[in-house]
Structures are given as structure tokens and as C-alpha cells.
Design a protein around this motif. Structure first.
Motif, PDB file in Angstrom:
ATOM      1  N   GLU A 187       0.808  -1.160  -0.027  1.00 22.73           N
ATOM      2  CA  GLU A 187      -0.004  -0.046  -0.103  1.00 22.73           C
ATOM      3  C   GLU A 187       0.980   1.477   0.066  1.00 22.73           C
ATOM      4  O   GLU A 187       0.414   2.280  -0.520  1.00 22.73           O
ATOM      5  CB  GLU A 187      -0.952  -0.070   1.206  1.00 22.73           C
ATOM      6  N   PHE A 188       2.079   1.358   0.684  1.00 20.83           N
ATOM      7  CA  PHE A 188       2.760   2.575   0.770  1.00 20.83           C
ATOM      8  C   PHE A 188       3.417   2.708  -0.587  1.00 20.83           C
ATOM      9  O   PHE A 188       4.265   3.800  -0.614  1.00 20.83           O
ATOM     10  CB  PHE A 188       3.706   2.584   2.068  1.00 20.83           C
ATOM     11  N   LEU A 189       3.692   1.872  -1.589  1.00 21.91           N
ATOM     12  CA  LEU A 189       4.365   1.918  -2.682  1.00 21.91           C
ATOM     13  C   LEU A 189       3.405   2.175  -3.857  1.00 21.91           C
ATOM     14  O   LEU A 189       3.121   3.382  -4.062  1.00 21.91           O
ATOM     15  CB  LEU A 189       5.092   0.706  -2.863  1.00 21.91           C
ATOM     16  N   LEU A 190       2.934   1.389  -4.537  1.00 23.50           N
ATOM     17  CA  LEU A 190       2.056   1.562  -5.801  1.00 23.50           C
ATOM     18  C   LEU A 190       0.408   0.756  -5.329  1.00 23.50           C
ATOM     19  O   LEU A 190      -0.460   1.082  -6.383  1.00 23.50           O
ATOM     20  CB  LEU A 190       2.399   0.986  -6.850  1.00 23.50           C
ATOM     21  N   GLY A 191       0.391  -0.072  -4.461  1.00 22.73           N
ATOM     22  CA  GLY A 191      -1.028  -0.414  -4.030  1.00 22.73           C
ATOM     23  C   GLY A 191      -2.067   0.323  -3.437  1.00 22.73           C
ATOM     24  O   GLY A 191      -2.572  -0.099  -2.636  1.00 22.73           O
ATOM     25  N   ASN A 192      -2.252   1.468  -3.885  1.00 23.49           N
ATOM     26  CA  ASN A 192      -3.071   2.565  -3.264  1.00 23.49           C
ATOM     27  C   ASN A 192      -3.990   3.035  -4.137  1.00 23.49           C
ATOM     28  O   ASN A 192      -4.048   3.109  -5.433  1.00 23.49           O
ATOM     29  CB  ASN A 192      -2.158   3.765  -2.447  1.00 23.49           C
ATOM     30  N   ASP A 193      -4.844   4.048  -3.662  1.00 23.82           N
ATOM     31  CA  ASP A 193      -5.885   4.773  -4.549  1.00 23.82           C
ATOM     32  C   ASP A 193      -5.184   5.571  -5.626  1.00 23.82           C
ATOM     33  O   ASP A 193      -5.735   5.641  -6.821  1.00 23.82           O
ATOM     34  CB  ASP A 193      -6.638   5.706  -3.582  1.00 23.82           C
ATOM     35  N   ASP A 194      -4.118   6.197  -5.453  1.00 20.83           N
ATOM     36  CA  ASP A 194      -3.556   6.934  -6.316  1.00 20.83           C
ATOM     37  C   ASP A 194      -2.626   6.226  -7.450  1.00 20.83           C
ATOM     38  O   ASP A 194      -2.715   6.923  -8.547  1.00 20.83           O
ATOM     39  CB  ASP A 194      -2.656   8.237  -5.637  1.00 20.83           C
ATOM     40  N   LEU A 195      -2.202   5.256  -7.025  1.00 23.96           N
ATOM     41  CA  LEU A 195      -1.039   4.715  -8.172  1.00 23.96           C
ATOM     42  C   LEU A 195      -1.378   3.228  -8.664  1.00 23.96           C
ATOM     43  O   LEU A 195      -0.609   2.532  -9.119  1.00 23.96           O
ATOM     44  CB  LEU A 195       0.333   4.861  -7.448  1.00 23.96           C
ATOM     45  N   TRP A 196      -2.656   2.684  -8.226  1.00 18.42           N
ATOM     46  CA  TRP A 196      -2.941   1.327  -8.512  1.00 18.42           C
ATOM     47  C   TRP A 196      -2.888   1.079  -9.925  1.00 18.42           C
ATOM     48  O   TRP A 196      -2.635  -0.050 -10.495  1.00 18.42           O
ATOM     49  CB  TRP A 196      -4.097   0.996  -8.033  1.00 18.42           C
ATOM     50  N   HIS A 197      -3.413   2.082 -10.851  1.00 22.61           N
ATOM     51  CA  HIS A 197      -3.309   1.852 -12.326  1.00 22.61           C
ATOM     52  C   HIS A 197      -1.850   1.907 -12.798  1.00 22.61           C
ATOM     53  O   HIS A 197      -1.573   1.055 -13.790  1.00 22.61           O
ATOM     54  CB  HIS A 197      -3.961   2.957 -12.869  1.00 22.61           C
ATOM     55  N   VAL A 198      -1.049   2.624 -12.172  1.00 17.47           N
ATOM     56  CA  VAL A 198       0.476   2.344 -12.652  1.00 17.47           C
ATOM     57  C   VAL A 198       0.912   1.094 -12.336  1.00 17.47           C
ATOM     58  O   VAL A 198       1.530   0.438 -13.083  1.00 17.47           O
ATOM     59  CB  VAL A 198       1.378   3.554 -11.779  1.00 17.47           C
ATOM     60  N   LEU A 199       0.407   0.505 -11.094  1.00 18.48           N
ATOM     61  CA  LEU A 199       0.957  -0.935 -10.970  1.00 18.48           C
ATOM     62  C   LEU A 199       0.656  -1.917 -11.839  1.00 18.48           C
ATOM     63  O   LEU A 199       1.507  -2.714 -12.216  1.00 18.48           O
ATOM     64  CB  LEU A 199       0.338  -1.279  -9.253  1.00 18.48           C
ATOM     65  N   LEU A 200      -0.647  -1.761 -12.201  1.00 16.61           N
ATOM     66  CA  LEU A 200      -1.183  -2.656 -13.217  1.00 16.61           C
ATOM     67  C   LEU A 200      -0.544  -2.388 -14.661  1.00 16.61           C
ATOM     68  O   LEU A 200      -0.181  -3.304 -15.368  1.00 16.61           O
ATOM     69  CB  LEU A 200      -2.509  -2.498 -13.443  1.00 16.61           C
ATOM     70  N   GLY A 201      -0.315  -1.123 -15.007  1.00 18.98           N
ATOM     71  CA  GLY A 201       0.319  -0.685 -16.214  1.00 18.98           C
ATOM     72  C   GLY A 201       1.672  -1.329 -16.446  1.00 18.98           C
ATOM     73  O   GLY A 201       2.120  -1.553 -17.630  1.00 18.98           O
ATOM     74  N   LEU A 202       2.359  -1.477 -15.312  1.00 19.15           N
ATOM     75  CA  LEU A 202       3.929  -1.793 -15.370  1.00 19.15           C
ATOM     76  C   LEU A 202       4.057  -3.055 -16.002  1.00 19.15           C
ATOM     77  O   LEU A 202       4.934  -3.620 -16.236  1.00 19.15           O
ATOM     78  CB  LEU A 202       4.630  -1.725 -13.937  1.00 19.15           C
ATOM     79  N   SER A 203       2.815  -3.947 -16.157  1.00 21.43           N
ATOM     80  CA  SER A 203       2.754  -5.272 -16.546  1.00 21.43           C
ATOM     81  C   SER A 203       3.636  -5.373 -18.001  1.00 21.43           C
ATOM     82  O   SER A 203       4.082  -6.229 -18.397  1.00 21.43           O
ATOM     83  CB  SER A 203       1.481  -5.681 -16.560  1.00 21.43           C
TER      84      SER A 203
END
Length: 503
Positions: A187-203
Motif C-alpha cells: 500500500e505504501f508503494l503502488l498498491g493505493n488509490d492514487d497509483l494502482w493503475h500504474v501498478l497494473l500498467g507496469l505489466s
């Protein structure tokens, strides 16, 4: 003198394995931000409410039941569509790998990965649930193709002496990808409201690096020589991969395989299924993939957080990351052991060990309410289960399929085995929660029974392929089948295969 290991070979294997890293990342990335993504789905669908809003702070079970059915449906589809994409595209591995070659095939499918990454990274700007589902479906198509192309290419360029270790790198890259997704999904890295789409997009990010590196990687010499008949190009590819040495021995082996392939003709999946000549190899290949997925490894990951919570672990997500680290360590152990100990031995040890762990986990789960220390038995069993899986049953089926078949039927066999693997993955993912609710703490007895059966099968039916050429491995199955009585039938079938125009 043959150098065997060169910088070019290392680069080529690393580049191919980036596809496996991407697959592992895509497998693991969807789990960490589940609650965050569901909240965005609810907003988009217009069903956002207070129950869902405080989902992260409340009782997970109660709030799950309070979720809108449409949110649950779209979330389940986001997870499951990935495996469906893999099932569909795995049938196309044979076509993609032979159409323009292994290198150009991997380059072409990277378009899918980059497209999927873009769809998911832009999900917040559009309709989140539609863009994530579309992105996951396209990424599934990519991973289905990649899971066939990567082991195929690595198997064909690896020296016989190191073929097992290099084949294991496919699984190593997958588990590294899973661990990376678990870590940056915190959650404190990318698994949060602001950056979840970046987390998925890095795929899709590894596909960009892989595309650049593939431009300097040599094509498979086996493909050049056997499929295209380009002797000089195959010789140049061999010297690039293995150093400046006398290539005549390798070329002679390829010539023998080419002559055999000319008798075989190119095989479609349907013809491979019908052929009695390859029935034993195909049965062994599919059973090894069945043993990988029906071992219960995905169920272990599904259930691990609950077991860690019961054992009193304050942050079970970190314990799950610990399982990921164990995954990587024992896959590395397999890399170093597979060409020393052998594929068959490691698979037997792995399956037998997993069987014992499944029994131990059942005992721990059944009695943890009576004896609190039993929960630690369950925890230990999880770590050992994963360890045994990565020693053999995890990495070996992927590259052993390429070893069991000669050039003619190899792409079709890999495509069929890949589809089998993805289908089993989907079945376990879909039905394990229902089995768990039906059987409770005794659910792992089912996997223990299956693992015992797989261990017996491997012991009785699977030959050792360590250090053998593709032709020597094929000869083992000919002897097992009893060549003399069936020779006329085989020859007739070979003639039929050659004269057939089916592809």
C-alpha cells in the motif's frame, strides 16, 4: 574449442526470460490492490457506498458480502479473464514460432503486452472495469504465447550440458516477477488509490526492454537449419551463441533431426493427438503439466494469508512475500541441481515432498483449534510445500516438453501442453474456493491423493532426459513402446504424415 557459455548466449537467455518475468508479474499483480480496485469499480458503476468506502478498515468478510454483486462479478472477471486469454492463445504458439521464427515471434507478441499495459495504466481516465478487463485479457493472450515461445527458444539455443539449468530460468523469472509484483503492490508503494493503475500498467514494461534486446539476439540455429535449411546462417548463429568452435558435430545432429523431421512432416495439434507414434511422449508431457497445476500450489497461495492470520502473524502480507522469497531461493537451487541430479529425480523428490506437506497441512488445520501450536505446523508446511514445488514440479515441466519431442511435433506439443497448463490453472482458481468451503480443513487431502498418484506415474513412466540429445530421448520411447512389433505401423503412419497437407 567449444566455449559453451558466452556473453551472447547469456544475453539471449536473459532477453527471452524477460517474457517469463512479465508473466509472473501479471500473475501476481492483481492480488495486492484488490480492495482499492473494487472501490474504483464501485464508483464507476455508481454503486459506491459507505460499506465499500471503509472496506479496508472493517471486517473483510462482512464487507465482502455487502459488496454490490456487479462489483464482485467484474472483479472476478478481471482475475479469470487472464487465464482464459492464456488458454486461447497457447494454441497459436506453433503458428507464431514457425511463421517468422522464434525471435520475430517474441517481438510480434510484445505488441500485445504493451497494448495491455497502456489500457491498464490509463484505466482511471476511462471506465476502469472495462479497461482493466480488456487489458488483462490481452495480457493473458500475450502470456499464453510467451509461456510457449520462451521455453522453446531457450531449449533450442542451450548447450546439452546446460539445457536443464537454462530451461529452469523460465520458472525462476516467473517467481521473480510474482515477488516484484507483491513488493511494489504494498500500500505504501503502488498498491493505493492514487497509483494502482500504474501498478497494473507496469505489466507491459518488460516488453519494451525485451523488444530492444531481441534486435541483437541470434535466431535459434535449430530453426534456421531444420525449418529454413539455412546452413550458413545456422553456423553463424551457433558461433555467436557458443564461441568460435567446430560446429560440425552440432550441425550433424541437426541434420539427423532434420531427416527425421522430413519423415514426420509438420504436425498440427489434431494430428499429434491422433498419432500413435508420439502418444507416450504426449501423455507424459501432459501429465507433467497436470501434476504442476493440480499439485495445489495455487491453492496454497490462495490459503496462505488465512493460515498466517490464524498463526498470529500481524502482517500476513509480509509472510506471503516471505513465501515469494522462498520461491526464488529454491528455484535457484533447481537451476544448479537439475543438470547434476536429473529432471526425473528432482520431480519425484518434489512431488513426494509436497504430498507429505499436504498431509501435514491438513493435520495442522484440523487440530489448530485444539492445539494452538498446530498453526505453526501449517505455516512450516506452506514454506516446505513451496520449496519442494520449486525444486522440480514447478520449473521442469515447461522445458521438458521441448526435450521429449523432435523438431516436427515440438511446437504443437508445446502449444498443447501450454493450453493444458492454463486450463488447469483456471480450473483450480475457479473451483478451489468451493472445494474449501465444502471440505474445510480437509481440502488438502484431495491434493495429497493427487500428488501421490502423480509421484507413482513419474516413477513408472517418465524417463531421465539429462544429457541426452533430442534423438536419444525419442529412442527411449521407441524402446518402451516395443519397436519391432509396431515398426510397420509406424512407418505407414510416417508416410501418411509426410504425404498429408494438413498443418
Amino acid at each position: 574449442m567449444e566455449k559453451q557459455l558466452t556473453g551472447t548466449l547469456a544475453l539471449a537467455v536473459f532477453t527471452a526470460a524477460l517474457g517469463s518475468l512479465q508473466m509472473g508479474y501479471s500473475l501476481g499483480v492483481i492480488n495486492a490492490p484488490q480492495k482499492v480496485i473494487e472501490r474504483h469499480y464501485a464508483r464507476s458503476l455508481g454503486v459506491y457506498n459507505e460499506e465499500l468506502a471503509r472496506r479496508e478498515g472493517g471486517n473483510a468478510t462482512e464487507l465482502e458480502e455487502a459488496s454490490d454483486p456487479s462489483v464482485v462479478m467484474y472483479w472476478s472477471l478481471s482475475v479469470a479473464i487472464f487465464a482464459v486469454g492464456g488458454m486461447v492463445s497457447s494454441f497459436l504458439v506453433s503458428f507464431v514460432s514457425d511463421f517468422r521464427g522464434r525471435i520475430k515471434g517474441m517481438l510480434a507478441i510484445n505488441v500485445l503486452a504493451i497494448t495491455a499495459g497502456l489500457l491498464m495504466v490509463l484505466a482511471k481516465m476511462g471506465t476502469p472495469y472495462l479497461m482493466v478487463i480488456a487489458g488483462r485479457a490481452i495480457m493473458g493472450l500475450y502470456c499464453g504465447l510467451s509461456s510457449g515461445l520462451v521455453p522453446l527458444y531457450i531449449g533450442e539455443i542451450s548447450p546439452v550440458k546446460y539445457r536443464g539449468a537454462m530451461g529452469t530460468l523460465h520458472q525462476l523469472a516467473i517467481v521473480i516477477g510474482i515477488l516484484i509484483s507483491q513488493v511494489i503492490g504494498l500500500e505504501f508503494l503502488l498498491g493505493n488509490d492514487d497509483l494502482w493503475h500504474v501498478l497494473l500498467g507496469l505489466s507491459g514494461a518488460p516488453a519494451i526492454l525485451q523488444s530492444l534486446l531481441l534486435l541483437v539476439c541470434p535466431e535459434s540455429p535449430r530453426y534456421l537449419y531444420i525449418k529454413l535449411g539455412k546452413v550458413e546462417e545456422a553456423r553463424k548463429s551457433l558461433t555467436r551463441l557458443k564461441g568460435d568452435y567446430d560446429t560440425s558435430k552440432d550441425l550433424a545432429e541437426m541434420q539427423a533431426e532434420k531427416e527425421e523431421a522430413m519423415k514426420e512432416a509438420k504436425m498440427s495439434i489434431l494430428r499429434l493427438l491422433r498419432s500413435s507414434v508420439y502418444r507416450q511422449q504426449l501423455f507424459v508431457a501432459l501429465m507433467m503439466h497436470f501434476s504442476q497445476q493440480f499439485s495445489g500450489i495455487n491453492a496454497i497461495f490462495y490459503y496462505s494469508t488465512s493460515i498466517f492470520q490464524t498463526a498470529g502473524v500481524g502482517q500476513p502480507v509480509y509472510a506471503t512475500i516471505g513465501v515469494g522469497v522462498v520461491n526464488i531461493f529454491f528455484t535457484l537451487v533447481s537451476v544448479f541441481m537439475v543438470d547434476r541430479t536429473g529432471r526425473r529425480t528432482l520431480t519425484l523428490v518434489g512431488l513426494a515432498g509436497m504430498c507429505c506437506c499436504a498431509v501435514a497441512m491438513t493435520v495442522g488445520l484440523a487440530f489448530q483449534d485444539v492445539y494452538p501450536w498446530m498453526s505453526y505446523l501449517s505455516m512450516t508446511a506452506i514454506f516446505l510445500f513451496v520449496s519442494f514445488f520449486e525444486i522440480g514440479p514447478g520449473p521442469i515441466p515447461w522445458f521438458m516438453v521441448a526435450e521429449l519431442f523432435s523438431q516436427g511435433p515440438r511446437p504443437a506439443a508445446i502449444a498443447l501442453a501450454g493450453c493444458c497448463n492454463w486450463t488447469c490453472n483456471f480450473i483450480v482458481g475457479m473451483f478451489f474456493p468451493y472445494l474449501e468451503s465444502l471440505c474445510g480443513s480437509y481440502v488438502f487431502i484431495i491434493f495429497a491423493v493427487l500428488l501421490f498418484g502423480f509421484t507413482i506415474f513419474i516413477y513408472l513412466r517418465v524417463p531421465e532426459t539429462k544429457g541426452k540429445t533430442f534423438e536419444e530421448i525419442a529412442a527411449v520411447f521407441h524402446r518402451k513402446r516395443g519397436a519391432p512389433p509396431s515398426k510397420p505401423q509406424e512407418e505407414a503412419e510416417m508416410v501418411q504424415l509426410k504425404s498429408s497437407t494438413e498443418a
